[in-house]
Design a protein around this motif. Structure first.
Motif, short mmCIF file in Angstrom:
data_model
loop_
_atom_site.label_atom_id
_atom_site.label_comp_id
_atom_site.label_asym_id
_atom_site.label_seq_id
_atom_site.Cartn_x
_atom_site.Cartn_y
_atom_site.Cartn_z
N MET A 253 -52.42 -103.62 -29.77
CA MET A 253 -53.70 -103.20 -30.31
C MET A 253 -53.80 -101.70 -30.23
O MET A 253 -53.47 -101.10 -29.20
CB MET A 253 -54.84 -103.83 -29.49
CG MET A 253 -56.23 -103.41 -29.95
SD MET A 253 -57.52 -104.29 -29.06
CE MET A 253 -57.40 -105.88 -29.82
N PRO A 254 -54.27 -100.99 -31.29
CA PRO A 254 -54.38 -99.55 -31.27
C PRO A 254 -55.27 -99.09 -30.13
O PRO A 254 -56.21 -99.76 -29.73
CB PRO A 254 -55.03 -99.24 -32.63
CG PRO A 254 -54.65 -100.40 -33.48
CD PRO A 254 -54.63 -101.57 -32.57
N LEU B 18 -61.69 -112.04 -26.13
CA LEU B 18 -60.36 -112.63 -26.21
C LEU B 18 -59.59 -111.80 -27.20
O LEU B 18 -59.75 -111.92 -28.40
CB LEU B 18 -60.45 -114.10 -26.68
CG LEU B 18 -61.36 -114.95 -25.83
CD1 LEU B 18 -61.31 -116.39 -26.30
CD2 LEU B 18 -60.96 -114.86 -24.38
N LEU B 19 -58.76 -110.95 -26.67
CA LEU B 19 -58.12 -109.96 -27.51
C LEU B 19 -56.99 -110.58 -28.30
O LEU B 19 -55.84 -110.56 -27.92
CB LEU B 19 -57.59 -108.81 -26.65
CG LEU B 19 -58.67 -108.11 -25.85
CD1 LEU B 19 -58.05 -106.97 -25.06
CD2 LEU B 19 -59.74 -107.59 -26.77
N ALA B 20 -57.39 -111.09 -29.40
CA ALA B 20 -56.37 -111.71 -30.24
C ALA B 20 -56.52 -111.22 -31.67
O ALA B 20 -56.31 -111.95 -32.62
CB ALA B 20 -56.52 -113.23 -30.20
N ALA B 21 -56.88 -109.96 -31.82
CA ALA B 21 -57.05 -109.41 -33.15
C ALA B 21 -55.70 -109.32 -33.85
O ALA B 21 -55.59 -109.40 -35.06
CB ALA B 21 -57.71 -108.05 -33.07
N CYS B 22 -54.67 -109.05 -33.06
CA CYS B 22 -53.33 -108.99 -33.64
C CYS B 22 -52.61 -110.30 -33.39
O CYS B 22 -52.80 -110.92 -32.39
CB CYS B 22 -52.54 -107.85 -32.99
SG CYS B 22 -53.27 -106.24 -33.24
N TYR C 116 -46.67 -107.94 -28.29
CA TYR C 116 -45.69 -107.12 -27.57
C TYR C 116 -44.88 -106.29 -28.56
O TYR C 116 -44.61 -105.11 -28.34
CB TYR C 116 -44.74 -108.01 -26.76
CG TYR C 116 -45.23 -108.36 -25.37
CD1 TYR C 116 -45.01 -107.50 -24.30
CD2 TYR C 116 -45.88 -109.57 -25.11
CE1 TYR C 116 -45.43 -107.82 -23.02
CE2 TYR C 116 -46.31 -109.89 -23.84
CZ TYR C 116 -46.09 -109.02 -22.80
OH TYR C 116 -46.51 -109.34 -21.53
N ILE C 117 -44.45 -106.94 -29.63
CA ILE C 117 -43.66 -106.24 -30.65
C ILE C 117 -44.47 -105.08 -31.23
O ILE C 117 -43.96 -103.97 -31.44
CB ILE C 117 -43.23 -107.22 -31.76
CG1 ILE C 117 -42.25 -108.25 -31.21
CG2 ILE C 117 -42.59 -106.47 -32.94
CD1 ILE C 117 -41.98 -109.42 -32.15
N TYR C 118 -45.74 -105.33 -31.49
CA TYR C 118 -46.63 -104.30 -32.02
C TYR C 118 -46.68 -103.11 -31.07
O TYR C 118 -46.50 -101.95 -31.48
CB TYR C 118 -48.03 -104.87 -32.22
CG TYR C 118 -49.03 -103.86 -32.74
CD1 TYR C 118 -49.29 -103.74 -34.10
CD2 TYR C 118 -49.71 -103.01 -31.86
CE1 TYR C 118 -50.19 -102.81 -34.58
CE2 TYR C 118 -50.61 -102.07 -32.32
CZ TYR C 118 -50.85 -101.98 -33.68
OH TYR C 118 -51.74 -101.04 -34.14
N THR D 88 -46.44 -103.59 -39.44
CA THR D 88 -45.39 -104.13 -40.30
C THR D 88 -44.25 -104.73 -39.48
O THR D 88 -43.72 -105.79 -39.81
CB THR D 88 -44.84 -103.03 -41.22
OG1 THR D 88 -45.91 -102.50 -42.00
CG2 THR D 88 -43.77 -103.58 -42.15
N ALA D 89 -43.88 -104.05 -38.37
CA ALA D 89 -42.81 -104.55 -37.50
C ALA D 89 -43.16 -105.89 -36.88
O ALA D 89 -42.31 -106.78 -36.76
CB ALA D 89 -42.51 -103.53 -36.40
#
Length: 317
Positions: free
Chosen positions: A1-2, A21-25, A74-76, A191-192
């Protein structure tokens, strides 16, 4: 998350006494970022193990058993850190919470674990004031992550901070149809982790498919005769304990009392509340949390296996 999203959502959540619940990404395995050094003893974010790329970017090690949704986050974070390093800046990646585990210690899925948790922390609200340094308290890991994010810009000049923001998010005020456009390293990381951005039509189709799947899951749970009967018993027990029952739907009951306590904390949450002032409030919260746990014991034992088969998420989380 940014970082800007992390900071704003965290501050809002803690002020309201609620943990988002931080699931925006949302994934596939592998970071998509090459790492150089072997596992190190260093940590980032909330204390995860890390590696370092050849050019010095910190990379989180994805824990074994991490679900696909969490892997993507994690990838983000790793891609964001690697991209910022290439721009000459440091970004500290932050370990993602396993999907759906923000309240895992006290949600009642594991009765014994929940009882141990609730006996000390209640639902995890006022315990933040009573146990300010306890890492088991809901929200502590996110606070540490926010602090680490802020430290990334410590010592930068005003011009450098502006360059940091541009590298992170792209040029300011970049919008499409009035919506802020993702840019900079955030776009690279997005994108990744999740692939190229969808077109408006593709995004609409995906959202509609998710909404329909969620509707069907809710229908399956709320229409389950056994769960409905257990929910009535659960609700009756709560009423006998003097607790207001605002819903008897199986999907609404597991967190109903928790949300009631959170909504009563007030606009400013526990900000500035002393340990002495919080102690009696925590005692009351613990009492409600334990009554809720006991009343819902049979219901939760039947509900969670069916929820796992039909994951459902309401507007409240």
């Amino acid at each position: 998350m940014p970082t800007n999203a992390l900071r704003s959502s965290l501050i809002t959540a803690l002020a309201a006494g609620m943990l988002p619940l931080l699931a925006a990404c949302a994934g596939s395995g592998g970071s998509g970022v090459k790492t150089g050094a072997a596992d190190s003893a260093s940590t980032a974010g909330s204390g995860s193990k890390t590696t370092t790329t050849a050019d010095g970017a910190t990379q989180l090690t994805i824990p074994d058993g991490t679900d696909d949704e969490t892997k993507k986050r994690y990838i983000y974070e790793n891609a964001l850190a690697a991209c910022m390093k290439k721009q000459g800046f440091t970004y500290t990646p932050h370990a993602a919470e396993q999907s759906g585990t923000a309240f895992a210690d006290g949600d009642g899925k594991d009765y014994a674990a929940a009882k141990t948790y609730r006996q000390k922390y209640g639902f995890g609200y006022y315990s933040r004031a009573v146990y300010p340094d306890d890492s088991n308290v809901v929200g502590r890991k996110l606070q540490a992550a926010a602090a680490a994010a802020d430290n990334d810009e410590t010592g930068l000049t005003a011009a450098q901070k502006k360059a940091y923001a541009t590298a992170l998010s792209g040029p300011a005020a970049a919008k499409v149809n009035g919506v802020e456009k993702l840019g900079g390293c955030e776009l690279n990381a997005q994108t990744a982790a999740y692939g190229p951005a969808l077109s408006a039509a593709e995004q609409k189709k995906q959202n509609e498919a998710k909404a329909e799947k969620n509707r069907q899951a809710g229908q399956a749970l709320n229409g389950d005769a056994a769960l409905v009967q257990l929910a009535q018993s659960y609700a009756g027990c709560l009423r006998d304990q003097g607790i207001t029952v605002s819903t008897t739907q199986p999907t609404g009951l597991p967190d109903m009392v928790r949300f009631q306590v959170g909504s009563q904390i007030g606009e400013h949450g526990i900000s500035g509340l002393s340990k002495e002032a919080a102690l009696p409030k925590l005692a009351k919260e613990i009492d409600l949390a334990l009554k809720d746990l006991e009343c819902g014991k049979a219901f939760r034992a039947a509900y969670f296996p069916k929820f796992d088969a039909n994951p459902y998420y309401s507007d409240a989380g």
